[in-house]
Write a protein that holds these residues in place. Structure first.
Motif, mmCIF file in Angstrom:
data_model
loop_
_atom_site.group_PDB
_atom_site.id
_atom_site.type_symbol
_atom_site.label_atom_id
_atom_site.label_comp_id
_atom_site.label_asym_id
_atom_site.label_seq_id
_atom_site.Cartn_x
_atom_site.Cartn_y
_atom_site.Cartn_z
ATOM 1 N N ALA A 149 0.904 -92.709 8.435
ATOM 2 C CA ALA A 149 1.783 -93.146 7.822
ATOM 3 C C ALA A 149 2.025 -92.214 6.389
ATOM 4 O O ALA A 149 1.088 -91.679 6.103
ATOM 5 N N HIS A 150 3.270 -92.343 6.002
ATOM 6 C CA HIS A 150 3.387 -91.515 4.710
ATOM 7 C C HIS A 150 2.816 -92.015 3.411
ATOM 8 O O HIS A 150 2.909 -93.612 3.537
ATOM 9 N N LYS A 151 2.511 -91.391 2.668
ATOM 10 C CA LYS A 151 1.645 -92.114 1.407
ATOM 11 C C LYS A 151 2.393 -92.768 0.705
ATOM 12 O O LYS A 151 1.912 -93.695 0.084
ATOM 13 N N ASP A 152 3.859 -92.606 0.515
ATOM 14 C CA ASP A 152 4.634 -93.247 -0.212
ATOM 15 C C ASP A 152 5.543 -94.353 0.443
ATOM 16 O O ASP A 152 5.611 -94.335 1.603
ATOM 17 N N PRO A 153 5.480 -95.534 -0.258
ATOM 18 C CA PRO A 153 6.307 -96.592 0.408
ATOM 19 C C PRO A 153 7.665 -96.349 0.785
ATOM 20 O O PRO A 153 8.325 -95.602 0.178
ATOM 21 N N GLY A 154 8.015 -96.945 1.701
ATOM 22 C CA GLY A 154 9.458 -96.705 2.447
ATOM 23 C C GLY A 154 9.936 -95.691 3.327
ATOM 24 O O GLY A 154 10.760 -95.570 3.560
ATOM 25 N N ILE A 155 8.900 -94.801 3.501
ATOM 26 C CA ILE A 155 9.326 -93.661 4.290
ATOM 27 C C ILE A 155 8.961 -93.678 5.981
ATOM 28 O O ILE A 155 9.675 -93.461 6.632
ATOM 29 N N GLY A 156 7.836 -94.058 6.170
ATOM 30 C CA GLY A 156 7.450 -94.575 7.482
ATOM 31 C C GLY A 156 6.540 -93.476 8.278
ATOM 32 O O GLY A 156 5.730 -93.004 7.328
ATOM 33 N N PRO B 42 -0.458 -103.716 13.320
ATOM 34 C CA PRO B 42 -0.686 -102.106 13.353
ATOM 35 C C PRO B 42 -0.118 -101.827 12.069
ATOM 36 O O PRO B 42 0.542 -102.342 11.168
ATOM 37 N N MET B 43 -0.683 -100.597 11.603
ATOM 38 C CA MET B 43 -0.606 -99.796 10.433
ATOM 39 C C MET B 43 -0.691 -100.791 9.159
ATOM 40 O O MET B 43 -1.805 -101.327 9.270
ATOM 41 N N ALA B 44 0.230 -101.056 8.351
ATOM 42 C CA ALA B 44 0.294 -101.775 7.404
ATOM 43 C C ALA B 44 -0.097 -103.341 7.582
ATOM 44 O O ALA B 44 -0.917 -104.030 7.034
ATOM 45 N N GLY B 45 0.304 -103.666 8.847
ATOM 46 C CA GLY B 45 0.051 -104.973 9.498
ATOM 47 C C GLY B 45 0.457 -106.050 8.804
ATOM 48 O O GLY B 45 -0.186 -107.139 8.768
ATOM 49 N N VAL B 46 1.363 -106.175 8.010
ATOM 50 C CA VAL B 46 1.782 -107.297 7.211
ATOM 51 C C VAL B 46 2.431 -108.235 8.025
ATOM 52 O O VAL B 46 3.314 -108.220 8.766
ATOM 53 N N VAL B 47 1.826 -109.539 7.877
ATOM 54 C CA VAL B 47 2.349 -110.875 8.395
ATOM 55 C C VAL B 47 3.080 -111.680 7.379
ATOM 56 O O VAL B 47 1.949 -112.172 6.532
ATOM 57 N N SER B 48 4.165 -112.137 7.449
ATOM 58 C CA SER B 48 4.354 -113.260 6.540
ATOM 59 C C SER B 48 4.917 -114.436 7.112
ATOM 60 O O SER B 48 5.160 -114.641 8.348
ATOM 61 N N LEU C 194 0.947 -99.668 2.430
ATOM 62 C CA LEU C 194 0.745 -101.272 2.540
ATOM 63 C C LEU C 194 1.625 -101.845 1.364
ATOM 64 O O LEU C 194 2.256 -103.001 1.431
ATOM 65 N N ARG C 195 1.642 -101.119 0.218
ATOM 66 C CA ARG C 195 2.660 -101.689 -0.759
ATOM 67 C C ARG C 195 4.049 -101.974 -0.320
ATOM 68 O O ARG C 195 4.536 -103.080 -0.649
ATOM 69 N N GLY C 196 4.354 -100.858 0.240
ATOM 70 C CA GLY C 196 5.734 -100.853 0.910
ATOM 71 C C GLY C 196 6.096 -102.029 1.719
ATOM 72 O O GLY C 196 7.104 -102.803 1.561
ATOM 73 N N LEU D 66 10.688 -97.708 16.309
ATOM 74 C CA LEU D 66 10.001 -96.425 15.430
ATOM 75 C C LEU D 66 11.098 -96.383 14.413
ATOM 76 O O LEU D 66 12.023 -96.971 14.212
ATOM 77 N N GLY D 67 10.771 -95.093 13.535
ATOM 78 C CA GLY D 67 11.577 -94.730 12.633
ATOM 79 C C GLY D 67 10.979 -95.595 11.323
ATOM 80 O O GLY D 67 10.194 -95.979 11.226
ATOM 81 N N LYS D 68 12.292 -96.111 10.428
ATOM 82 C CA LYS D 68 12.004 -96.866 9.329
ATOM 83 C C LYS D 68 11.598 -98.288 9.754
ATOM 84 O O LYS D 68 12.501 -99.024 10.128
ATOM 85 N N VAL D 69 10.417 -98.428 9.707
ATOM 86 C CA VAL D 69 9.830 -99.752 9.929
ATOM 87 C C VAL D 69 8.841 -100.505 9.057
ATOM 88 O O VAL D 69 8.136 -99.849 8.335
ATOM 89 N N LEU D 70 8.724 -101.843 8.788
ATOM 90 C CA LEU D 70 7.963 -102.189 7.863
ATOM 91 C C LEU D 70 6.551 -101.926 8.027
ATOM 92 O O LEU D 70 5.663 -101.645 7.147
ATOM 93 N N ARG D 71 6.097 -101.665 9.306
ATOM 94 C CA ARG D 71 4.490 -101.551 9.418
ATOM 95 C C ARG D 71 4.322 -100.200 8.922
ATOM 96 O O ARG D 71 3.029 -99.967 8.440
#
Lengths: 469, 551
Positions: free
Chosen positions: A436-443, A154-160, A112-114, A185-190
């Motif tokens: 999701a990976h627990k670290d930001p940026g991985i996916g 979906p997932m982090a679900g961030v909407v800006s 979510l932070r990512g 899929l892959g490296k995505v914001l969600r």
């Protein structure tokens, strides 16, 4: 006068308790209905007392009937694409929406932070990840759950504010719901990835994908999502972890209109390729469709129907139709599942995302029997898939009028989670989900099965009793 | 070093009978010292603590969560035990799935697609039983409530609700019923016939069913009421409803009522109801003497109501009435005397040994009885008391004969091993007769013990081979006594019918082959014992009362 009626009784025995007795009655040639009995409310006396108060209440039953009717008569229709800040009610200028119940930066999980960092960069509110993090931590940016704005992510679900979002309208109730467009899929914001590549794709989506699709949708006059979902269930999707059939059906619906949009063929081609290359494209339509139907059912006084189940990667939260705006939360759970190669349980973040809105609407894990291939995520058998769905009938108000499961004799999917039944039976809703990976940026690192924490339901029941006793 | 292994499975409910049997099995495994497989009830958490487990997660666990607690000295053995537990619980799950192929397994009573006209058989833990019974009544189902530990208030409320709705509430703590040919709980296979029964107890009813079957008669319905129905608080609601069913049922010719002696007001109500009925009735209030020979009747027979002094007698009287007065008996006095002579003759060659051991300060003169059937135990106590034999017990109504410690026998002792003391956290001996074996052998080793008595109860729901389990113990006890050259008489009361799934004649043969004398009537066994004790006393030349004065 007869003291005893219905005597002699039929040779029919309903067995609760020892299966030894059920077997011996069966051996004697009587018909046996065996109940898979377990202690009500996990055997907790205070909850059993609470249940006594809310069970056998015609007013509650009537409220649930009304809520369910509003759900069933909803016609979620894709009517357009808009910029989040223009269409989502209450989305402020420096606000980010996120999945799950309310949470502050300090408690946010890695993915979510990512995603928050990615969204800040995307909006140009910061020029580096460090700066974005500082802004997020500094209180300059407001965070608010998607669910409090008729949206789902979906997932982090961030909407800006400047992201394009699908606009879904319930054509019989008039309420609208919103969701971002699926990035693939892959490296995505969600999943919390925010590299240049991620941001570049988001920009392409805003600049090309969204306008082309928007025009196509406009020309189509609106696409009936309920109908696509119903068909997809017959084609092997449960529209949460598997959206292949639904995505294909969506392409069939939209393609003729896309060619009429007047946009360059190369753009249309890229749009079609993008959708076609992403089996999950429809997830971002099944979710707001579910949201539109459930929001119609929300806010019926005395209704025990669960209208939201959602997670932010730290907490799991639910909402109940008759309990208004209140969230009832518990800790997000570990997902049991299969991991992509190179990843394992240690890499996984706790359960995250608004996508459990599909289960709340009687889809996803509840429709597992319609999507047997999904059980491979948990090394299960086709029988398990059928069993998952069947078990959910034990906690729902009804069988779906529109979404049916061929393998169960076209029985409607279990629909309308009844708070009372969940607590009474101790059966938690079955949710299919990504990991999701627990670290930001991985996916994304896998997919599997999860259930909500028991606390959500326990707290909600006690609150319900307090409110309506 | 003792290794401990604790596994908590959240929200994984299993039936207690299955778990208790599994615990027994795991405890016997090599390398395992202590084992507990059970739901996280307060009782089981206590037991786990006693094994040395005090985990915070365990303390938080509730009755819907499964605890597996294992101790042992070998990690491999613990692994093995854990694996076996998993596969057992898993296999059960699969077996259930197979069963659900034809008939589904429903998540709750509410999901069962039946509205009225059947019976709900409820054997869930007592704390939850009333709630389920209420739901069953609401759905128009008659209730067979096997569960015990249901409060008197709940029992009354359920029975009043049943009365309003015209639905029968059998129980709580109802062990046996046969309704429309279907046996519920622990029930014998009985042919259809002309006798209708209302009975409070489980094994008492089973004994009556077995004797009726042996005498060639059959039944219409056997309705259980639970042990407290004739108490003043309940007022005999189920008994009266049951008798009303029998009165109105055309195929019932004779009514039988079996119970402990009722509260006086309730007795009047029930007897009055029977007297007003159109059919002859046999009543056996356990402990009352009926019109049995050997004592003044406490109840006099009335026009339509006859009183029996034992279960066997009640069954025999009912059969006689059903077949219009032809006298039917299994064990007339002569047969019991003949049996006593036979047994005495068998012991004869060892009389000198008796004297020898007597010279060593111990003589094999005491009775030790170990019962799974509580009513059978009580009947034995009553019959022996009537014969002037005082018997210590954990289930006696005579305070001076109440055992201080149920684990320690003294003089003549009969133990109800189905008592709460023995079944806390362990299966009932009706389900696991083998739980009596260590105690049985302990009694057999006591040089003062001359007679061992036990029951073997057959029927649906009971252990699949109870005679086989006890025969091992009988054989071992016989060898033990033979080695020490002391006489030891072993008597089995075998309660069952030829139709029972265990096979009556096969079960009887197994017991006889092991060296037990087998009787099909508990009364006959008790009278046989009384006779032998009397003979032994005469032989020993002791003053009357000498042997009996056991205090």
């Amino acid at each position: 006068m007869e003291m005893v009626k219905n005597w002699p009784p039929a040779r029919v025995v309903v067995n609760l308790g020892s299966s030894v007795f059920a077997r011996s009655v069966r051996e004697q040639g009587a018909r046996v209905f065996e109940v898979d009995w377990r202690p009500p409310a996990l055997g907790r006396p205070e909850l059993i007392r609470a249940l006594e108060v809310v069970q056998d209440r015609p007013d509650v039953d009537e409220a649930n009937r009304l809520a369910l009717e509003r759900y069933s008569s909803a016609r979620p229709t894709l009517v357009g694409i808009g910029r989040a800040r223009d269409v989502i009610p209450g989305l402020g200028e420096y606000m980010l929406l996120h999945a799950g119940p309310p949470i502050n930066w300090e408690r946010m999980a890695g993915p979510l932070r990512g995603a928050v960092i990615g969204a800040i960069l995307y909006e140009g509110w910061a020029s580096s990840a460090e700066e974005a993090e500082k802004a997020a931590a500094g209180g300059e940016i407001a965070f608010s759950p998607c669910h409090e704005h008729s949206a789902v992510g979906p997932m982090a679900g961030v909407v800006s504010p400047s992201m394009p979002v699908f606009v879904i309208e319930n054509r019989s109730g008039g309420n609208r719901s919103y969701c971002t467009l699926n990035e693939g899929l892959g490296k995505v914001l969600r999943y919390g990835a925010y590299s240049a590549e991620v941001l570049e794709r988001l920009r392409w989506m805003a600049d090309v994908l969204a306008p082309v699709l928007a025009k196509g949708i406009e020309l189509s006059g609106g696409i009936d999502l309920r109908s696509i979902i119903a068909q997809a269930l017959h084609m092997g999707d449960e529209v949460h972890n598997r959206n292949r059939a639904a995505t294909s059906l969506f392409i069939r619906s939209i393609a003729p209109h896309l060619v009429e949009t007047g946009y360059p063929i190369s753009d249309i081609r890229r749009v079609l390729e993008f959708i076609n290359g992403n089996d999950h494209f429809f997830l971002n339509l099944s979710m707001p469709a579910a949201k539109a139907m459930l929001e119609a059912a929300h806010g019926v006084p005395k209704s025990t129907m669960v209208t939201v189940m959602s997670r932010n990667g730290t907490d799991f939260g639910i909402k109940v139709s008759g309990l208004g705006d209140r969230w009832f939360t518990g800790p997000a759970q570990k997902v049991r599942g299969l991991y992509f190669s190179g990843f394992g349980e240690d890499d996984a973040n706790l359960d995250i995302g608004d996508s459990s809105i599909t289960e709340t609407a009687g889809l996803g894990g509840f429709a597992m029997a319609a999507a047997i291939p999904i059980v491979q995520f948990v090394g299960g058998t086709p029988d398990d898939a059928v069993e998952f769905s069947k078990r959910m009938y034990g906690i729902t108000l009804s069988e779906n009028r529109f979404f049916t499961i061929p393998v169960l004799g076209f029985r409607g999917t279990p629909t309308g989670i009844d708070l009372r039944k969940v607590v009474e039976r101790g059966i938690l809703p079955q949710i299919n989900t990504g990991i999701a990976h627990k670290d930001p940026g991985i996916g994304q690192v896998g997919a599997g099965l999860v259930t909500p924490p028991w606390e959500c339901f326990e707290k909600a029941l006690l609150a319900f009793v307090e409110t309506y006793a | 070093m003792v290794l401990r292994r604790l596994v908590i499975e959240k929200n994984a409910y299993h039936d207690s009978v299955v778990l208790m049997s599994l615990t027994q099995e795991i405890q016997r495994l090599h390398g395992i010292e202590g084992a507990l497989v059970g739901m996280a009830t307060d009782l089981n958490k206590d037991s786990a603590r006693a094994l040395g487990f005090g985990d915070a997660e365990m303390e938080r666990a509730g009755p819907g969560d499964l605890i597996i607690a294992l101790t042992g000295d070998d990690a491999g053995a613990l692994d093995e035990a854990e694996k076996r537990i998993a596969s057992r619980l898993e296999r059960k799950a699969r077996a259930r799935e197979r069963a659900s192929g034809e008939e589904a397994l429903y998540p709750s009573l509410a999901e069962v697609p039946i509205r009225a006209g059947g019976i709900a058989a409820i054997s869930v833990p007592g704390a939850y039983a009333a709630r389920e019974a209420r739901e069953a009544l609401r759905r128009g189902l008659h209730v067979f409530l096997f569960s015990d530990n249901v409060s008197l208030e709940d029992e009354l409320a359920l029975k009043q609700m049943g009365l309003r709705e015209g639905l029968l509430v059998m129980g709580p703590d109802c062990g046996t019923a046969v309704i429309g040919g279907v046996g519920l709980g622990f029930a014998n296979k009985v042919r259809p016939g002309r006798i209708g029964i209302v009975a409070a107890s489980g094994t008492g009813l089973q004994q009556v069913l077995a004797v009726i079957d042996e005498l060639g008669e059959g039944i219409t319905n056997a309705i259980g009421t639970g042990g407290r129905d004739l108490r003043n608080e309940i007022g005999g609601i189920t008994t009266l409803m049951g008798l009303d069913i029998l009165e109105k049922d055309d195929s019932t010719k004779v009514k039988v009522l079996i119970s402990k002696p009722p509260h006086d007001d309730v007795r009047l109500k029930v007897i009055d109801f029977l007297e007003k009925g159109s059919k002859p009735a046999v009543v056996c209030f356990m402990g009352d003497e009926g019109h049995a020979p050997g004592g003044a009747a406490t109840c006099s027979d009335r026009a339509t109501v006859a009183f029996a002094g034992s279960l066997e007698e009640a069954a025999a009287m009912a059969c006689s009435l059903a077949s219009e007065g032809v006298s039917r008996e299994i064990y007339p006095q002569e047969r019991i005397e003949a049996l006593a002579r036979d047994l005495a003759a068998l012991q004869e060659p060892q009389v000198s040994d008796v004297r020898m051991s007597a010279a060593h300060g111990a003589s094999p003169r005491y009775l030790r009885g170990l019962y799974g059937g509580g009513t059978l135990c009580e009947e034995t106590l009553a019959i022996l008391a009537r014969a002037g034999v005082g018997v210590y017990s954990n289930a006696t109504w005579l305070p001076e004969f109440m055992l201080e410690d149920p684990e320690t026998s003294r003089a003549h002792t009969c133990i109800d091993m189905g008592d709460d003391y023995f079944t806390r956290g362990r299966p009932h001996p009706m389900l696991e007769p083998g739980l009596r074996v260590p105690r049985y052998l302990r009694e057999a080793r006591d040089p003062e013990v001359g007679i061992l008595l036990f029951d073997v109860v057959l029927g649906y729901g009971c252990h699949p081979d109870p005679a086989g389990v006890m025969a091992e113990a009988v054989r071992e006890a016989a060898e033990l006594a033979a080695r020490e050259k002391r006489p030891l008489i072993q008597i089995a009361v075998l309660v069952g019918t030829s139709g029972d799934p265990q096979g009556l004649s096969r079960q009887e043969k197994v017991l006889r082959d092991a060296g037990a004398t087998v009787l099909s009537s508990n009364r006959a066994a008790a009278r046989l014992v009384a006779l032998m004790l009397e003979r032994a006393r005469d032989r020993a030349g002791e003053a009357p009362g000498g042997v009996l004065d056991v205090r």
